[in-house]
Scaffold this motif. Structure first.
Motif, PDB file in Angstrom:
ATOM      1  N   LYS A   1      62.615 -24.278  23.237  1.00  0.00           N
ATOM      2  CA  LYS A   1      62.697 -25.664  22.776  1.00  0.00           C
ATOM      3  C   LYS A   1      62.125 -26.585  23.843  1.00  0.00           C
ATOM      4  CE  LYS A   1      66.665 -24.902  19.816  1.00  0.00           C
ATOM      5  NZ  LYS A   1      68.055 -25.244  19.515  1.00  0.00           N
ATOM      6  N   VAL A   2      61.378 -27.590  23.400  1.00  0.00           N
ATOM      7  CA  VAL A   2      60.843 -28.589  24.320  1.00  0.00           C
ATOM      8  C   VAL A   2      62.017 -29.263  25.030  1.00  0.00           C
ATOM      9  CG1 VAL A   2      59.642 -30.818  24.473  1.00  0.00           C
ATOM     10  CG2 VAL A   2      58.784 -29.061  22.929  1.00  0.00           C
ATOM     11  N   ILE A   3      61.870 -29.522  26.299  1.00  0.00           N
ATOM     12  CA  ILE A   3      62.873 -30.268  27.042  1.00  0.00           C
ATOM     13  C   ILE A   3      62.640 -31.739  26.700  1.00  0.00           C
ATOM     14  CG2 ILE A   3      63.797 -30.828  29.325  1.00  0.00           C
ATOM     15  CD1 ILE A   3      62.629 -28.071  30.238  1.00  0.00           C
ATOM     16  N   MET A   4      63.317 -32.168  25.621  1.00  0.00           N
ATOM     17  CA  MET A   4      63.072 -33.494  25.041  1.00  0.00           C
ATOM     18  C   MET A   4      63.377 -34.625  26.016  1.00  0.00           C
ATOM     19  SD  MET A   4      61.730 -32.971  22.092  1.00  0.00           S
ATOM     20  CE  MET A   4      61.947 -34.394  21.000  1.00  0.00           C
ATOM     21  N   SER A   5      64.386 -34.463  26.858  1.00  0.00           N
ATOM     22  CA  SER A   5      64.744 -35.528  27.798  1.00  0.00           C
ATOM     23  C   SER A   5      63.590 -35.853  28.743  1.00  0.00           C
ATOM     24  CB  SER A   5      65.985 -35.140  28.603  1.00  0.00           C
ATOM     25  OG  SER A   5      65.727 -33.974  29.364  1.00  0.00           O
ATOM     26  N   GLN A   6      62.711 -34.913  28.938  1.00  0.00           N
ATOM     27  CA  GLN A   6      61.591 -35.104  29.858  1.00  0.00           C
ATOM     28  C   GLN A   6      60.271 -35.368  29.139  1.00  0.00           C
ATOM     29  OE1 GLN A   6      61.356 -31.914  32.683  1.00  0.00           O
ATOM     30  NE2 GLN A   6      59.543 -32.735  33.695  1.00  0.00           N
ATOM     31  N   PHE A   7      60.089 -34.813  27.950  1.00  0.00           N
ATOM     32  CA  PHE A   7      58.768 -34.847  27.325  1.00  0.00           C
ATOM     33  C   PHE A   7      58.670 -35.633  26.019  1.00  0.00           C
ATOM     34  CE2 PHE A   7      58.752 -31.257  30.181  1.00  0.00           C
ATOM     35  CZ  PHE A   7      57.585 -31.518  30.900  1.00  0.00           C
ATOM     36  N   GLN A   8      59.772 -36.234  25.570  1.00  0.00           N
ATOM     37  CA  GLN A   8      59.691 -37.027  24.344  1.00  0.00           C
ATOM     38  C   GLN A   8      58.961 -38.333  24.627  1.00  0.00           C
ATOM     39  OE1 GLN A   8      63.391 -37.890  22.363  1.00  0.00           O
ATOM     40  NE2 GLN A   8      62.336 -38.495  20.501  1.00  0.00           N
ATOM     41  N   TRP A   9      58.032 -38.648  23.754  1.00  0.00           N
ATOM     42  CA  TRP A   9      57.256 -39.888  23.834  1.00  0.00           C
ATOM     43  C   TRP A   9      58.177 -41.074  23.625  1.00  0.00           C
ATOM     44  CZ3 TRP A   9      54.686 -42.159  19.035  1.00  0.00           C
ATOM     45  CH2 TRP A   9      53.879 -43.253  19.351  1.00  0.00           C
ATOM     46  N   ARG A  10      58.038 -42.047  24.459  1.00  0.00           N
ATOM     47  CA  ARG A  10      58.824 -43.278  24.362  1.00  0.00           C
ATOM     48  C   ARG A  10      57.835 -44.448  24.235  1.00  0.00           C
ATOM     49  NH1 ARG A  10      63.342 -40.710  24.015  1.00  0.00           N
ATOM     50  NH2 ARG A  10      64.121 -39.519  25.772  1.00  0.00           N
ATOM     51  N   PRO A  11      57.388 -44.715  23.004  1.00  0.00           N
ATOM     52  CA  PRO A  11      56.398 -45.797  22.846  1.00  0.00           C
ATOM     53  C   PRO A  11      56.995 -47.146  23.217  1.00  0.00           C
ATOM     54  CG  PRO A  11      57.234 -45.142  20.719  1.00  0.00           C
ATOM     55  CD  PRO A  11      57.812 -44.180  21.732  1.00  0.00           C
ATOM     56  N   GLU A  12      56.146 -47.989  23.765  1.00  0.00           N
ATOM     57  CA  GLU A  12      56.588 -49.338  24.091  1.00  0.00           C
ATOM     58  C   GLU A  12      56.784 -50.112  22.789  1.00  0.00           C
ATOM     59  OE1 GLU A  12      54.266 -51.392  26.985  1.00  0.00           O
ATOM     60  OE2 GLU A  12      53.910 -49.550  28.107  1.00  0.00           O
ATOM     61  N   ILE A  13      57.822 -50.858  22.728  1.00  0.00           N
ATOM     62  CA  ILE A  13      58.093 -51.689  21.558  1.00  0.00           C
ATOM     63  C   ILE A  13      57.222 -52.946  21.690  1.00  0.00           C
ATOM     64  CG2 ILE A  13      59.865 -52.925  20.258  1.00  0.00           C
ATOM     65  CD1 ILE A  13      60.329 -49.872  20.445  1.00  0.00           C
ATOM     66  N   SER A  14      56.467 -53.203  20.643  1.00  0.00           N
ATOM     67  CA  SER A  14      55.619 -54.396  20.700  1.00  0.00           C
ATOM     68  C   SER A  14      55.834 -55.281  19.495  1.00  0.00           C
ATOM     69  CB  SER A  14      54.156 -54.002  20.797  1.00  0.00           C
ATOM     70  OG  SER A  14      53.804 -53.089  19.794  1.00  0.00           O
TER      71      SER A  14
ATOM     72  N   VAL B   1      57.544 -32.175  16.866  1.00  0.00           N
ATOM     73  CA  VAL B   1      58.526 -31.093  16.866  1.00  0.00           C
ATOM     74  C   VAL B   1      59.812 -31.567  16.191  1.00  0.00           C
ATOM     75  CG1 VAL B   1      57.574 -30.037  18.959  1.00  0.00           C
ATOM     76  CG2 VAL B   1      59.407 -31.732  19.166  1.00  0.00           C
ATOM     77  N   HIS B   2      60.744 -30.649  16.027  1.00  0.00           N
ATOM     78  CA  HIS B   2      62.053 -31.002  15.475  1.00  0.00           C
ATOM     79  C   HIS B   2      62.842 -31.795  16.520  1.00  0.00           C
ATOM     80  CE1 HIS B   2      61.515 -28.508  11.923  1.00  0.00           C
ATOM     81  NE2 HIS B   2      60.995 -27.591  12.727  1.00  0.00           N
ATOM     82  N   GLN B   3      63.849 -32.501  16.061  1.00  0.00           N
ATOM     83  CA  GLN B   3      64.658 -33.364  16.927  1.00  0.00           C
ATOM     84  C   GLN B   3      65.252 -32.611  18.115  1.00  0.00           C
ATOM     85  OE1 GLN B   3      67.591 -35.589  14.775  1.00  0.00           O
ATOM     86  NE2 GLN B   3      68.572 -36.362  16.605  1.00  0.00           N
ATOM     87  N   ASP B   4      65.586 -31.348  17.916  1.00  0.00           N
ATOM     88  CA  ASP B   4      66.178 -30.559  19.002  1.00  0.00           C
ATOM     89  C   ASP B   4      65.134 -29.930  19.919  1.00  0.00           C
ATOM     90  OD1 ASP B   4      65.128 -28.500  17.443  1.00  0.00           O
ATOM     91  OD2 ASP B   4      67.020 -27.400  17.302  1.00  0.00           O
ATOM     92  N   GLY B   5      63.858 -30.233  19.673  1.00  0.00           N
ATOM     93  CA  GLY B   5      62.787 -29.699  20.503  1.00  0.00           C
ATOM     94  C   GLY B   5      62.203 -28.392  20.016  1.00  0.00           C
ATOM     95  N   SER B   6      62.729 -27.862  18.931  1.00  0.00           N
ATOM     96  CA  SER B   6      62.188 -26.600  18.414  1.00  0.00           C
ATOM     97  C   SER B   6      60.857 -26.856  17.709  1.00  0.00           C
ATOM     98  CB  SER B   6      63.186 -25.913  17.480  1.00  0.00           C
ATOM     99  OG  SER B   6      63.508 -26.733  16.382  1.00  0.00           O
TER     100      SER B   6
ATOM    101  N   VAL C   1      50.826 -40.475  15.213  1.00  0.00           N
ATOM    102  CA  VAL C   1      50.643 -39.191  15.907  1.00  0.00           C
ATOM    103  C   VAL C   1      49.453 -39.255  16.857  1.00  0.00           C
ATOM    104  CG1 VAL C   1      50.156 -36.726  15.594  1.00  0.00           C
ATOM    105  CG2 VAL C   1      51.805 -37.875  14.107  1.00  0.00           C
ATOM    106  N   ARG C   2      48.414 -39.966  16.474  1.00  0.00           N
ATOM    107  CA  ARG C   2      47.261 -40.128  17.375  1.00  0.00           C
ATOM    108  C   ARG C   2      47.651 -40.845  18.667  1.00  0.00           C
ATOM    109  NH1 ARG C   2      44.184 -41.313  12.446  1.00  0.00           N
ATOM    110  NH2 ARG C   2      42.619 -39.674  12.176  1.00  0.00           N
ATOM    111  N   ARG C   3      48.715 -41.631  18.639  1.00  0.00           N
ATOM    112  CA  ARG C   3      49.163 -42.384  19.822  1.00  0.00           C
ATOM    113  C   ARG C   3      50.028 -41.558  20.767  1.00  0.00           C
ATOM    114  NH1 ARG C   3      52.286 -47.282  17.784  1.00  0.00           N
ATOM    115  NH2 ARG C   3      52.679 -47.467  20.010  1.00  0.00           N
ATOM    116  N   ILE C   4      50.507 -40.397  20.316  1.00  0.00           N
ATOM    117  CA  ILE C   4      51.342 -39.569  21.193  1.00  0.00           C
ATOM    118  C   ILE C   4      50.472 -39.072  22.343  1.00  0.00           C
ATOM    119  CG2 ILE C   4      52.816 -37.533  21.398  1.00  0.00           C
ATOM    120  CD1 ILE C   4      53.211 -37.710  18.313  1.00  0.00           C
ATOM    121  N   PRO C   5      50.828 -39.411  23.571  1.00  0.00           N
ATOM    122  CA  PRO C   5      49.987 -39.018  24.704  1.00  0.00           C
ATOM    123  C   PRO C   5      49.967 -37.511  24.955  1.00  0.00           C
ATOM    124  CG  PRO C   5      51.581 -40.719  25.339  1.00  0.00           C
ATOM    125  CD  PRO C   5      51.971 -40.213  23.977  1.00  0.00           C
TER     126      PRO C   5
END
Length: 103
Positions: free
Chosen positions: A90-103, A56-61, A11-15
């Motif tokens: 609801k959060v517009i998940m398509s635009q604001f969901q964090w997409r961490p880089e896979i390392s 948030v919930h998966q649906d952005g709520s 959670v600390r990594r979520i920008p």
């Protein structure tokens, strides 16, 4: 590492200006299907350095856990970071969901 600590580190990594879902964090922590356990970790967190409002919930709520004093508190915190919501709060998940880089 204890599950809650692993979640808090994630959670600390979520920008700023991004969100993650409970289920996404469970997968990133190596425990797919443990979304409720992530929710529990968020509910019991008392560390102000952990931006729990970005989960948030998966649906952005959002969750009512933030609404002890006023409704839509989590939404207002996220909007202050530039996160946009749909008309049904609801959060517009398509635009604001964090997409961490896979390392």
């Amino acid at each position: 590492m204890e599950f809650h600590q692993k979640i808090y580190e994630l959670v600390r990594r979520i920008p700023y200006g991004k969100v993650s879902s409970y289920g996404q964090l469970a997968v990133l922590a190596g425990r797919p299907g443990a979304a409720r356990a992530v929710g529990h970790a968020m509910r019991v967190c008392r560390d102000p350095s952990i931006p729990c409002h970005r989960v948030v919930h998966q649906d952005g709520s959002t969750t009512s856990s933030f609404d002890a004093i006023e409704r839509h508190t989590q939404q207002r915190l996220l909007e202050a970071e530039g996160v946009l919501f749909s008309s049904d709060h609801k959060v517009i998940m398509s635009q604001f969901q964090w997409r961490p880089e896979i390392s």
